[in-house]
Design an enzyme around this catalytic site. Sequence first.
Site, PDB file in Angstrom:
ATOM      1  N   HIS A 116      -7.907  17.590   5.913  1.00 35.29           N
ATOM      2  CA  HIS A 116      -8.322  18.518   7.028  1.00 35.29           C
ATOM      3  C   HIS A 116      -7.398  19.588   7.285  1.00 35.29           C
ATOM      4  CE1 HIS A 116     -12.153  16.132   8.073  1.00 35.29           C
ATOM      5  NE2 HIS A 116     -11.579  15.458   7.179  1.00 35.29           N
TER       6      HIS A 116
ATOM      7  N   ASP B 154       6.749   4.563  10.223  1.00 36.79           N
ATOM      8  CA  ASP B 154       6.769   5.976  10.216  1.00 36.79           C
ATOM      9  C   ASP B 154       5.788   6.418  11.417  1.00 36.79           C
ATOM     10  OD1 ASP B 154       4.503   5.646   8.825  1.00 36.79           O
ATOM     11  OD2 ASP B 154       4.170   7.699   8.699  1.00 36.79           O
TER      12      ASP B 154
ATOM     13  N   GLU C 252       1.669  14.416  16.942  1.00 37.45           N
ATOM     14  CA  GLU C 252       2.235  13.986  15.687  1.00 37.45           C
ATOM     15  C   GLU C 252       3.205  15.068  14.994  1.00 37.45           C
ATOM     16  OE1 GLU C 252      -1.615  14.068  13.524  1.00 37.45           O
ATOM     17  OE2 GLU C 252      -2.523  12.472  14.894  1.00 37.45           O
ATOM     18  N   SER C 253       4.113  15.374  15.790  1.00 34.20           N
ATOM     19  CA  SER C 253       5.232  16.159  15.276  1.00 34.20           C
ATOM     20  C   SER C 253       5.947  15.565  14.006  1.00 34.20           C
ATOM     21  CB  SER C 253       6.452  16.271  16.470  1.00 34.20           C
ATOM     22  OG  SER C 253       5.854  17.207  17.348  1.00 34.20           O
ATOM     23  N   GLN C 254       6.298  16.111  13.111  1.00 32.44           N
ATOM     24  CA  GLN C 254       6.882  15.475  12.170  1.00 32.44           C
ATOM     25  C   GLN C 254       8.183  15.154  11.917  1.00 32.44           C
ATOM     26  OE1 GLN C 254       4.637  15.542   8.727  1.00 32.44           O
ATOM     27  NE2 GLN C 254       3.594  15.378  10.833  1.00 32.44           N
TER      28      GLN C 254
ATOM     29  N   GLU D 169      -1.589   9.342   0.075  1.00 34.46           N
ATOM     30  CA  GLU D 169      -2.417   9.654   1.245  1.00 34.46           C
ATOM     31  C   GLU D 169      -3.191  10.898   0.994  1.00 34.46           C
ATOM     32  OE1 GLU D 169      -2.605   9.088   4.396  1.00 34.46           O
ATOM     33  OE2 GLU D 169      -1.053   7.924   5.109  1.00 34.46           O
TER      34      GLU D 169
ATOM     35  N   HIS E  16      -4.629  14.598   2.848  1.00 37.54           N
ATOM     36  CA  HIS E  16      -4.185  15.655   4.029  1.00 37.54           C
ATOM     37  C   HIS E  16      -5.043  16.768   3.726  1.00 37.54           C
ATOM     38  CE1 HIS E  16      -0.495  16.339   7.182  1.00 37.54           C
ATOM     39  NE2 HIS E  16      -1.147  15.162   7.269  1.00 37.54           N
TER      40      HIS E  16
ATOM     41  N   ASP F  53       5.783   7.128   4.632  1.00 37.46           N
ATOM     42  CA  ASP F  53       5.363   5.947   4.349  1.00 37.46           C
ATOM     43  C   ASP F  53       6.363   4.850   3.584  1.00 37.46           C
ATOM     44  OD1 ASP F  53       2.912   5.885   5.862  1.00 37.46           O
ATOM     45  OD2 ASP F  53       2.056   6.987   4.572  1.00 37.46           O
TER      46      ASP F  53
ATOM     47  N   ASP G   5      -5.900   2.998  -4.470  1.00 34.59           N
ATOM     48  CA  ASP G   5      -7.077   3.789  -4.344  1.00 34.59           C
ATOM     49  C   ASP G   5      -7.333   4.687  -3.200  1.00 34.59           C
ATOM     50  OD1 ASP G   5      -6.972   0.835  -3.101  1.00 34.59           O
ATOM     51  OD2 ASP G   5      -8.674   2.027  -1.896  1.00 34.59           O
TER      52      ASP G   5
ATOM     53  N   HIS H  49      -8.923   7.260  11.444  1.00 34.87           N
ATOM     54  CA  HIS H  49      -7.795   7.464  10.631  1.00 34.87           C
ATOM     55  C   HIS H  49      -6.752   6.402  10.638  1.00 34.87           C
ATOM     56  CE1 HIS H  49      -4.780  10.283   9.070  1.00 34.87           C
ATOM     57  NE2 HIS H  49      -3.954   9.670   9.672  1.00 34.87           N
TER      58      HIS H  49
END
Lengths: 793, 272
Positions: free
Chosen positions: A139, A318, A362-364, A135, A137, A159, A548, A73
């Site tokens: 999973h 970010d 990975e808290s937003q 991006e 997402h 981003d 892409d 990732h």
Amino acid sequence: MSRRLYVRRSLPFDLYEVKILEADNRDLLRISEEMGLALNLQEMRSVKEYFSKVGRNPTDVELQTIGQTWSEHCYHKTFKGTIETPEGKEVRSLLKTYIIKATKEINAPWCISVFEDNAGIVHFDGDYAIAAKVETHNHPSAIEPFGGAATGVGGVIRDVLGVWADPIACTDVLGFGPLDYDQKRLPPGVKHPKYIFRGVVAGIGHYGNNMGIPTVNGSIYFDESYTGNVVVYCGCVGILPVERYVKDAKPGDFIILAGGRTGRDGIHGVTFASLELTEESETVSRPAVQIANPIEEEKLKRAIITVRDMGLGTSITDLGGGGLSSAVGETAHKFGCGAYLELERVPLKYLGIAPWEIYISESQERMLLTVRERDLEKVLEVFRDEEVEATPIGRLTVDGRLRIKYQGYMVADLDVGFLFSPPQVRRAAEWVRPQLTEPRFPEPQDLTGDLLKILASPNVASKERVVRTYDHEVKGNTVLKPFCGKYDGPSDAAVLKPLDTSWRGLVISCGMNPRYGKIDPYWMAASAIDEAIRNNTAVGGRRISLLDNFVWGNPEKPDRLGSLLRACRACYKFAKGFGAPFISGKDSLYNESPLGPVTPTLLITAIGVIPDVRRTVSMDLKEPGSLLYLVGRTYPELGGSEYYKLRGLIGRSVPKVRVEEAAKTMKAVIRAIDSGYVKACHDLSEGGLGVAAAEMAFSGGLGLEINLSRVKVSSELSRSDYVLFSESNSRFLIEVPERFRDEFEALMEGSPFSLIGRVRAEDWFSIYGLDGSRVVDVSVRELRAAWKSTFGG
Amino acid sequence: MKKEDVRVCILRVGGTNCDVETKRAFTELGVRAKVYHINQVLKQRVLQNSEALVIPGGFSYGDYVRAGAILAKGLLAKLGKDLERFIDEGKPVLGICNGFQVLVEAGLLPGFNGMGSHPEAALATNIPVGYRCRWVYLRHENRGNCVFTSKVSRGAVLKIPIAHAEGRFIFPRDKERRYLEKLYENDQLVFRYCDEDGEYAEGRYPINPNGSFHDIAGICSPTGTIFGLMPHPERAYYGWQLPDWTRMGSPPTYGDGRLIFESMVDYVVKSF
């Protein structure tokens, strides 16, 4: 849990030493698995080697940091690794060999920053630039569709903020399994497509709407293989003054963590701590998906734009995958610095979180900024005014080391250089052309029924019911909306007017053809590029840049990698052929489920400009009596088409791209649009000429008469149904008023085009076949009803 | 007063997100519009120095509890006195979408008895349920009381988009008839959803996009100086914002939404 490998340090908090120096190969793999590092043996051995040199065992914080930084990732091992091709050659880095190479060779003057920052940046108008990022997402959305999709949107918006750009539009392209999938056929752990569909759509709308960023472009695609592997692409476009793109971090700068608080949400995999606590199921089953709070991000956005405008920040990034570990590490690495952190300064949602969890959570809604000491107080005040938490958590240093303290104890001390030089992966690729045959079946005499069925098929039918749940008007700058014409026709692209002081427009479109990939990923990629560019062209967009986004299966399996290699080769050739550079991209690999791998899917997003938005052309027919031209040549290319799909077939005659002719055709279309000869223009894609013509008619509420014998076809094409439903690339339907006939035809000279029909005032749609007989005969109203029947209006 | 001296306060809090385009609409008309965070409004006593107040669209404080509810309470608690004076002086207050929800939650609309202590109406969850973004037609019903539609002739049909999940205007069931009569008596009814030809929706979806009682899209206070509407006039300000301008050859200069801002500015210029 093998206790002998982990020793808890006697400290007032949880910190484990991992006995890697004593570990044999089996132990190394065990550590990787037990700690959820997802590192392979080769990688674990270089970690061991590093710590042997240092002369001590690592802490859990250090190992987790390495695991995150070296993950697919974060580091894109496959795209940067070495690939042994089926021809017995070696490709060092797919990214450099194909994608970046195309961009370099095109050397477009409008590119400002490509493939190096959080988003690609291109020039827009005057002092302004456009930033774009897409991006995936997948999973998280498969586990928790609403949260997964919402945080996907939140992530890609960050981003764009991560290059100091103000987000102005979102895009989303979604892939689901068939909504009527038989529940009994679902293996345990795979959620029903309908459940995922509802959750994802709600999540996307929730985030974009709440943040006040219009969702202007996208599509929804259904494929059997998406049942186990939902596909969620989230894109965002932003605008920034070029001079505000600041990258000037230096040792001594303060590192500020701003936005939401840090918690245990978004810590993936089987984790060290949770294994320690196996009896306590509550902790074990704690959801690993992040929680979305768009209002927090809205405030964060305002504060960041203010900091930008005041010129107070020296760098920004970010917090996404890998959390702090990735953001801090990358910042230090990028500016050739080290970093010193005091981790206990990180504001937490609740107590009892171990240092390594804080570091990789990975808290937003969090961003990382660096600022000079003299500006620190001013920056903190900006955040206070917006009621956003911002905390200095450390500083950049001169020594190239990452040092992390927690409550006075050193919990990590790593060499930044080592952190960013993981061992290169080496993988084998093979590709066997699937055994497919071209079907033979008698030509139907009447094609009306087939046309209606294709219009109602899930991939073609109107997605209005979904799209209207996204706000596409907020900010008041949407010039061409997802729906156009009198009756909500499907626009080919979105056009925005981002600057009050300029008529220049931004054109956003996309292309994706997963069904072609089942025949050949090479032509799938070529088609996606062509489709994205021609959608842009159809409304008047030019000077195109591409993004892409690959969604593939496990790259460690040679056949998956082989098909990826083919797609990348096409990316190089066709981007270059069209002169459209890639500016940003992302790959999501390992999309495999108990139901098998995802069908290889490449999304191409095209970002173009239109010099004056008032020249924008929509796809709905406008004027009875106008002429209808088909531009581009039609080949017997029905492999992967909606027409074959209707019969349960795939075929093998996948649409190709003749790039020189295609590029020339698109330029000619733009000239015609700029000259004002074009009343309506629509690209031909799924369902070919039949669907495109029907859509133009029912969107404008006008009738149409078409003669297939006038269509410019390749010599081997002799069936009316094939002419009507072939999905050959690089084609447009164009409405031209009779009075511009000569001028238009003179302008198109040199490109394949022909006059195939005429717009009628009556509500009737007729198509005459190659032999002159009527093959489609239906009211426009009925066509529209079929198109809207599947999902509703 | 002179147009260029008119000061419009556009209020925002966390979650407000239509402030920029709302400000643009006023700026285009030549007045001094500025966006203020509610904390600034408090600190700098902005209301005392403004002639008009606008609460724009968005999701104030995430629209938790109920859409607009938190900001409504915040407004009353933090700015109650100032706001009361502002309104008493006849200065106009405009609430768009979330702003309308705030004004209703704050008891300012319909405001049958002046500033009320509790809401007399609600903007409930849409029927059919869900967020919806689409263009609608509005029929102008006001007989001249509303200062925000002085430039719109009675019976005129306006085309403006909506985008919301909670826009179904309702009264308490037992008071429905009485309150509706009051709206008519006081000339508080401003916009009703209708079709292209001006025929009332009579509840038909999607002409009435949210199931509003009596097809109500916007109402004003008995004084005509407080106005709330679900549709977004700032998104129909310019001709190029229209969904079908590409059918007109080139876009017209302005859309119908502009009339509302124009009327409001006109009122301020004439009254102060």
